[in-house]
Design an enzyme around this catalytic site. Structure first.
Site, PDB file in Angstrom:
ATOM      1  N   ASP A   1     -12.678   5.928   2.720  1.00 19.53           N
ATOM      2  CA  ASP A   1     -11.248   5.969   3.024  1.00 19.53           C
ATOM      3  C   ASP A   1     -10.804   7.402   3.327  1.00 19.53           C
ATOM      4  OD1 ASP A   1      -8.493   5.917   3.046  1.00 19.53           O
ATOM      5  OD2 ASP A   1      -8.274   4.713   1.235  1.00 19.53           O
TER       6      ASP A   1
ATOM      7  N   LYS B   1       2.962  11.265  -3.397  1.00 24.52           N
ATOM      8  CA  LYS B   1       1.928  10.556  -4.160  1.00 24.52           C
ATOM      9  C   LYS B   1       1.022  11.526  -4.921  1.00 24.52           C
ATOM     10  CE  LYS B   1      -1.596   6.989  -3.424  1.00 24.52           C
ATOM     11  NZ  LYS B   1      -2.088   6.025  -2.434  1.00 24.52           N
TER      12      LYS B   1
ATOM     13  N   ASP C   1       0.890  -1.161   0.000  1.00 25.28           N
ATOM     14  CA  ASP C   1       0.000   0.000   0.000  1.00 25.28           C
ATOM     15  C   ASP C   1       0.929   1.212   0.000  1.00 25.28           C
ATOM     16  OD1 ASP C   1      -1.619   2.138   0.665  1.00 25.28           O
ATOM     17  OD2 ASP C   1      -2.236   1.347   2.625  1.00 25.28           O
TER      18      ASP C   1
ATOM     19  N   GLU D   1      -7.227   0.583  -4.456  1.00 25.41           N
ATOM     20  CA  GLU D   1      -7.242   0.478  -2.995  1.00 25.41           C
ATOM     21  C   GLU D   1      -8.578  -0.065  -2.448  1.00 25.41           C
ATOM     22  OE1 GLU D   1      -5.994   4.447  -2.110  1.00 25.41           O
ATOM     23  OE2 GLU D   1      -3.953   4.041  -2.803  1.00 25.41           O
TER      24      GLU D   1
END
Ligand code: AMP
Length: 613
Positions: free
Chosen positions: A171, A71, A9, A148
């Site tokens: 999330d 990211k 992850d 994800e």
């Protein structure tokens, strides 16, 4: 050496690695003993490279030489400059991956070579490519990129459900918020919709506590701590700790001795924050989570009662207020049995085990976040793949030339929701050359879009007459952030009516030109069979339509096109009937009308596009 495939992850704030051992996914700790690897890279003043927890720690004293949240820049041409060296986001991410790989190898006692890496479901092609490249740079073979939310659902074992269920994955991490809706049944995971807010996460909750602390301190001591960087860094750490405490306690103490000094001596920050006050300070942030959630619901076409389960992912979902919001919105208790920090990595580990052949296969279906298509005559955007289509997928459609003798067509690939090409995002273009010269509308060019399981797009064009083919893989750094995707989807809705009008205008003009062409050809080919009177009538119709094409009066163009078509039909019917062939000019297009290219029953416009000259 091992055949194992690990799951990683690669997060905005933290990254984790998981591996299936004895049939169960486990999360591997870092050399520092924590299972969270901060996605932080630091460069010490002596040139040393620091990754993970050590880099996070030095971020406080050395913020200019510390890279966080890389990211957000994956797949862009953003560069990080440290001294006289520049780094791409892929290289920085590779440094994080290298550290994870090395620590995992030390812990496991074998070399880690293959990995599954997770990305947000809305990541576009270049963001996925960049993630894959980061893995390669770190010495990993990235066997699959998975979404994800799909990973989270796998960690919960929802592939083993008896019936089909709709799962919503909520999330909320350190810097981003993502909502995904999946349909799961019979071992198939299908992402039905995604939405989110790239700029909403735990950091915002920290910031509210920081603001409150600084304001309270100013009220008490008249000193503004905002200008003191070292003090602010201490306050930031304290704020995050207080927030975490308030997930378990109803009140917390924040104590920062010697935070400032003035003529009267040193000053200490000593405050108490209750959960109630904290929730007041951050109520609007909680409210902000509802909008993307409702947008995803709308896109999925489901109602609140169709959602069978809600999974909580990301450290910030430990906040009671977040859980309350989910309960209110969906009227049910969310699933939070698996540690919300570990759930994505564990799912990736399970996917790794499946790919390594250790666990029985599960089909994964993901979706595209924006529509894909090409530019056709009049600057119209012709979609081949609609947004939220399941991937992997492939779609072909036949196009033709817009001009007589056209030997080159340009395939301009775009992504977006607007009707006109210029309003969408260009992903790349290429030419297909050496098309044998022929009248417009005769050549058949098959354009195929393919999206693979990793979400990477290939576009090809094939001249069906010669078999000549050209293709591109979309790799250019034309990235769309979630904000951009949201903006494009919103704009598309706002401009839908206007765009539809312009598209219609463009199509009306295109049709008029085609009809003029056909009429002129009819006149040329059938001249001797058409009485002069009728020839004149047809010429009048052509001239009238040419005149109206000089204007922007779409209705008039449409009417004049219709009278030209009607006149032509009557004349050519007479002409053919007089010779007994039974073929009429109006049906001539039938020779190039193509069926069977698409599984649905498409209209003529659907399967028939015209390339730009
Ligand atoms: P992630 O990106 O999923 O690793 O989430 C990191 C975010 O979760 C950070 O903002 C953390 O401060 C936050 N977080 C972790 N644990 C808690 C907790 N117990 N209560 C509130 N926030 C938390």
């Amino acid at each position: 050496m091992s055949n194992k495939i690990v799951g990683i992850d690669l997060g905005t704030t933290n990254s984790l690695l998981s591996i299936v051992e004895g049939g169960e996914p486990t999360v591997i700790p870092s050399a520092e003993g924590d299972y969270l690897f901060p996605s932080v890279v630091g460069f010490s003043k002596t040139g040393e490279r620091l990754v993970g927890a050590v880099a996070k720690r030095q971020a406080i004293s050395n913020p200019e030489r510390t890279v966080i949240s890389i990211k957000r820049f994956m797949g862009t041409d953003h560069k990080v400059r440290i001294d006289d060296k520049e780094y791409t986001p892929q290289e920085i991410s590779a440094m994080v991956l290298q550290k994870i790989k090395a620590d995992a190898e030390a812990y496991l006692g074998f070399t880690v070579e293959k990995a599954v890496i997770t990305v947000p479901a809305y990541f576009n092609d270049s963001e996925r490519q960049a993630t894959k490249d980061a893995g390669t740079i770190a010495g990993l073979e990235v066997v699959r990129i998975i979404n994800e939310p799909t990973a989270s659902s796998m960690a919960y074992g929802f592939d083993k459900l008896d019936s089909t269920e709709n799962i919503l994955v909520w999330d909320l991490g350190g810097g981003t918020f993502d909502v995904s809706i999946l349909e799961i049944g019979g071992g198939v995971f299908e992402v039905k919709a995604t939405a989110g807010n790239m700029r909403l996460g735990g950091d915002d909750w920290d910031q509210r506590i920081m603001d409150w602390l600084v304001d309270e301190f100013k009220k008490a001591h008249g000193i503004d701590l905002r200008t003191d960087r070292v003090a602010m860094q201490r306050i930031k750490e304290a704020a995050e700790n207080a927030k975490i405490q308030l997930s378990f306690e109803t009140t917390t103490k924040i104590n920062l001795p010697f935070i400032a000094a003035d003529a009267s001596g040193p000053k200490h920050l000593d405050l108490e924050l209750s959960r109630g006050r904290f929730q007041e300070l951050t109520a609007d942030l909680i409210e902000k989570t509802a909008e993307p959630a409702m947008r995803a619901m709308e896109d999925s076409g489901l109602g609140i009662h169709d959602i069978n389960r809600v999974i909580l992912v990301g450290g910030s979902t430990r906040m009671p207020a977040v859980q309350d919001k989910v309960r209110v919105l969906f009227g049910k208790e969310p699933c939070r049995e698996i540690d919300p920090d570990k759930v994505v990595a564990m799912g990736a580990g399970i996917q790794g085990a499946i790919l390594a052949g250790e666990v029985k296969d599960i089909v994964l279906l993901d979706v595209t976040s924006l529509s894909l298509g090409i530019e056709t005559v009049g600057g119209v955007f012709t979609k081949l793949i609609e947004r939220n289509t399941q991937i992997p997928c492939s779609k072909s459609r036949i196009f033709t030339t817009a001009a007589d003798g056209q030997t080159v067509v340009e395939v301009h690939v775009l992504q977006g929701e607007r009707e006109l090409a210029s309003h969408n995002k260009s992903l790349g273009r290429f030419e297909l050359r050496n098309i044998p010269p022929a009248p417009r509308g005769v050549p058949q060019i098959e354009v195929t879009f393919e999206i693979d399981a990793n979400g990477i797009v290939n576009v090809s064009a094939k001249d069906l007459a010669t078999g000549n083919r050209q293709k591109i893989t979309i790799q250019s750094p034309t990235n769309l952030s979630q904000d951009e995707i949201d903006r494009m989807v919103k704009e598309a809705a706002i401009y839908a009516e206007e765009d539809a009008k312009r598209r219609e205008e463009s199509q009306t003009r295109n049709k008029a030109n085609i009809e003029i062409d056909t009429a002129e050809r009819t006149l040329r080919e059938l001249a001797e069979r058409i009485p002069l009177e009728q020839q004149r009538k047809l010429r009048d119709c052509i001239d009238r339509l040419r005149m109206s094409l000089q204007t922007y009066d779409t209705e008039k163009i449409r009417q004049d096109t219709k009278s030209l078509t009607d006149t032509m039909f009557a004349i050519s019917t007479d002409a053919y009937l007089s010779t007994g062939t039974g073929k009429v000019a109006g049906q001539e297009k039938g020779g190039i009308e193509l069926t069977g290219v698409s599984s649905e029953e498409p209209s003529e416009e659907d399967l028939f596009g015209w390339f730009q000259k």
